[in-house]
Motif scaffolding. Structure first.
Motif, PDB file in Angstrom:
ATOM      1  N   LEU A  74     -11.535 101.329  13.194  1.00  0.00           N
ATOM      2  CA  LEU A  74     -12.309 102.388  12.563  1.00  0.00           C
ATOM      3  C   LEU A  74     -11.468 103.659  12.441  1.00  0.00           C
ATOM      4  O   LEU A  74     -11.546 104.366  11.422  1.00  0.00           O
ATOM      5  N   CYS A  75     -10.676 103.948  13.457  1.00  0.00           N
ATOM      6  CA  CYS A  75      -9.795 105.117  13.405  1.00  0.00           C
ATOM      7  C   CYS A  75      -8.849 105.044  12.207  1.00  0.00           C
ATOM      8  O   CYS A  75      -8.573 106.053  11.549  1.00  0.00           O
ATOM      9  N   VAL A  76      -8.361 103.840  11.913  1.00  0.00           N
ATOM     10  CA  VAL A  76      -7.484 103.662  10.741  1.00  0.00           C
ATOM     11  C   VAL A  76      -8.287 103.869   9.458  1.00  0.00           C
ATOM     12  O   VAL A  76      -7.841 104.560   8.533  1.00  0.00           O
ATOM     13  N   ALA A  77      -9.487 103.287   9.384  1.00  0.00           N
ATOM     14  CA  ALA A  77     -10.319 103.427   8.192  1.00  0.00           C
ATOM     15  C   ALA A  77     -10.693 104.882   7.922  1.00  0.00           C
ATOM     16  O   ALA A  77     -10.795 105.310   6.766  1.00  0.00           O
ATOM     17  N   LEU A  78     -10.883 105.665   8.988  1.00  0.00           N
ATOM     18  CA  LEU A  78     -11.261 107.070   8.850  1.00  0.00           C
ATOM     19  C   LEU A  78     -10.061 107.991   8.616  1.00  0.00           C
ATOM     20  O   LEU A  78     -10.238 109.181   8.367  1.00  0.00           O
ATOM     21  N   GLY A  82      -6.258  98.631   2.124  1.00  0.00           N
ATOM     22  CA  GLY A  82      -5.420  98.166   3.227  1.00  0.00           C
ATOM     23  C   GLY A  82      -5.713  96.746   3.634  1.00  0.00           C
ATOM     24  O   GLY A  82      -6.038  95.896   2.816  1.00  0.00           O
ATOM     25  N   GLY A  83      -5.606  96.485   4.950  1.00  0.00           N
ATOM     26  CA  GLY A  83      -5.861  95.143   5.449  1.00  0.00           C
ATOM     27  C   GLY A  83      -5.457  95.009   6.901  1.00  0.00           C
ATOM     28  O   GLY A  83      -5.171  96.000   7.591  1.00  0.00           O
ATOM     29  N   ILE A  84      -5.441  93.760   7.373  1.00  0.00           N
ATOM     30  CA  ILE A  84      -4.993  93.436   8.732  1.00  0.00           C
ATOM     31  C   ILE A  84      -4.117  92.194   8.645  1.00  0.00           C
ATOM     32  O   ILE A  84      -4.580  91.131   8.207  1.00  0.00           O
ATOM     33  N   ALA A  99      -3.284  96.682  11.660  1.00  0.00           N
ATOM     34  CA  ALA A  99      -4.298  97.156  10.728  1.00  0.00           C
ATOM     35  C   ALA A  99      -3.759  98.412  10.046  1.00  0.00           C
ATOM     36  O   ALA A  99      -3.159  99.268  10.692  1.00  0.00           O
ATOM     37  N   TYR A 100      -3.997  98.522   8.731  1.00  0.00           N
ATOM     38  CA  TYR A 100      -3.395  99.608   7.964  1.00  0.00           C
ATOM     39  C   TYR A 100      -4.242  99.910   6.729  1.00  0.00           C
ATOM     40  O   TYR A 100      -5.097  99.106   6.330  1.00  0.00           O
ATOM     41  N   ILE A 101      -4.008 101.069   6.130  1.00  0.00           N
ATOM     42  CA  ILE A 101      -4.564 101.411   4.825  1.00  0.00           C
ATOM     43  C   ILE A 101      -3.473 101.381   3.769  1.00  0.00           C
ATOM     44  O   ILE A 101      -3.595 100.724   2.739  1.00  0.00           O
TER      45      ILE A 101
END
Length: 378
Positions: free
Chosen positions: A277-281, A311-313, A357-359
């Motif tokens: 979630l931290c990455v998504a935000l 992004g993705g994982i 995990a990344y954007i």
């Protein structure tokens, strides 16, 4: 898809209210802990707990969504077994009954005949949740539900849910521990390809109303299907000083390997779902995990949201192999329809190779370049 999304979000809000109730009622909460044993025990923790809240939330989502979408009924999987052992040594199969009274009677068996607690939980289970989110009416993606399946993590970061504090302060926006990292995760994937399609992250402990001594929840969602990407979130901006979020017990060798890239921007937090979630935000640019301590139910929902944002994982171990071999255009994303061959229990659905995990693609490439250059042991 709009109808399914609304149904899943309503189920996540009901799940959040159950999680909140179990924390708010101290007498109730002390009854809700049972230690996992054997092959269902997560090897990452010395003590891994299954709570009745976990089981109830999982069964509520299965029941509510399966009732509206019967074609999904047999394809909704969760982390927990719905068998629960009470203090009298009786094993009870937890399920949502046709009426609130019947559910309360069943829960009394789990709760060592505690009538008041059972009635509180039954009322939460059978409540009607109405969403007032006009943005959901504009979702116009058609996805055949007959080809979908789902993963549920009823309460991710269970240890923080049980022991975590609500007054932990964030560090540059990221909570290192505490109730904020306990999330409800719901993910839908294509049964044939294994690709994530729809994801929901619900934060039951998003904000505390100190006056009312109650928590407020917040949900996020994303859809990624055949080139169509829609999300409740906006794609975060690229930050000038990149930041990575890691588990507090991440291997020192990985931390050292990432230091040239991130320097002082190594951040630590609890809960796999929360770190994604931290990455998504946009609070972090990447979440890197070197161990196989996450599972399909942890990553499916967040993965769909990250994909909806561009992004993705990826599977870290397989991505490093591919990076060394080249070319670098396609790296293996996690999929959700195949168990690990030869594994038992929960390990059948582990993301064994770790993950990134990344954007933004450039952040993924920077992680790959840095780890390949630093050491050959990943």
């Amino acid at each position: 898809m709009a109808a399914l999304l609304k149904s899943l979000l309503a189920a996540s809000e009901k799940a959040a209210s159950i999680a909140q109730l179990c924390r708010q009622e101290e007498a109730l909460f002390s009854l809700l802990i049972e230690e996992k044993r054997g092959v269902d025990k997560n090897k990452k923790f010395l003590q891994d707990f299954k709570t009745l809240a976990d089981v109830l939330i999982q069964e509520v989502i299965k029941h509510d969504v399966g009732k509206k979408f019967p074609e999904l009924q047999d394809h909704i999987r969760g982390e927990e077994s719905n068998k629960f052992e009470n203090g009298l040594g009786e094993t009870v199969v937890v399920q949502v009954c046709p009426t609130q009274q019947e559910t309360a009677a069943l829960l009394q068996k789990v709760l060592d005949r505690k009538q008041t607690a059972a009635k509180l939980l039954a009322a939460a289970i059978h409540q009607e949740v109405e969403l007032s989110d006009s943005a959901l009416d504009d979702v116009a993606v058609t996805i055949p539900t007959e080809s979908m399946a789902m993963w549920i993590d009823p309460i991710d970061s269970t240890n923080q849910y049980i022991r975590g504090r609500g007054n932990v302060k964030p560090v540059d926006g990221i909570y290192p521990s505490g109730l904020h990292s306990a999330l409800v995760l719901i993910g839908a994937y294509d049964r044939h390809s294994g690709e994530p399609v729809l994801g929901i992250i619900n934060e039951p402990f998003f904000k505390e109303d100190l006056q009312a001594s109650r928590w407020q929840s917040k949900y996020h969602w994303g859809i990624s299907y055949r080139g169509t990407n829609i999300s409740s979130l906006s794609q975060p901006l690229l930050r000038s000083a990149p930041r990575v979020v890691l588990s507090s017990n991440e291997k020192v060798v990985l931390q050292k390997a990432l230091t040239p890239l991130y320097g002082e921007q190594l951040c630590f937090a609890s809960g796999a779902g929360y770190k994604m979630l931290c990455v998504a935000l946009g609070l972090a640019d990447a979440y890197v995990l070197s161990e196989g301590s996450t599972f399909k139910w942890d990553t499916c929902g967040p993965h769909a949201i990250l994909q909806s944002l561009g992004g993705g994982i990826v599977d870290l171990a397989e991505a490093l192999k591919a990076w060394r071999a080249g070319p670098h255009n396609l790296l293996p994303e996690l999929t959700y329809n195949q168990p690990v061959q030869g594994a038992l229990g929960a390990e059948r659905w582990a993301n064994q190779g770790g993950l990134v995990a990344y954007i933004y693609r450039e952040h993924l490439e920077a992680v790959m370049d840095t780890l390949v250059a630093a050491v050959d042991t990943f």
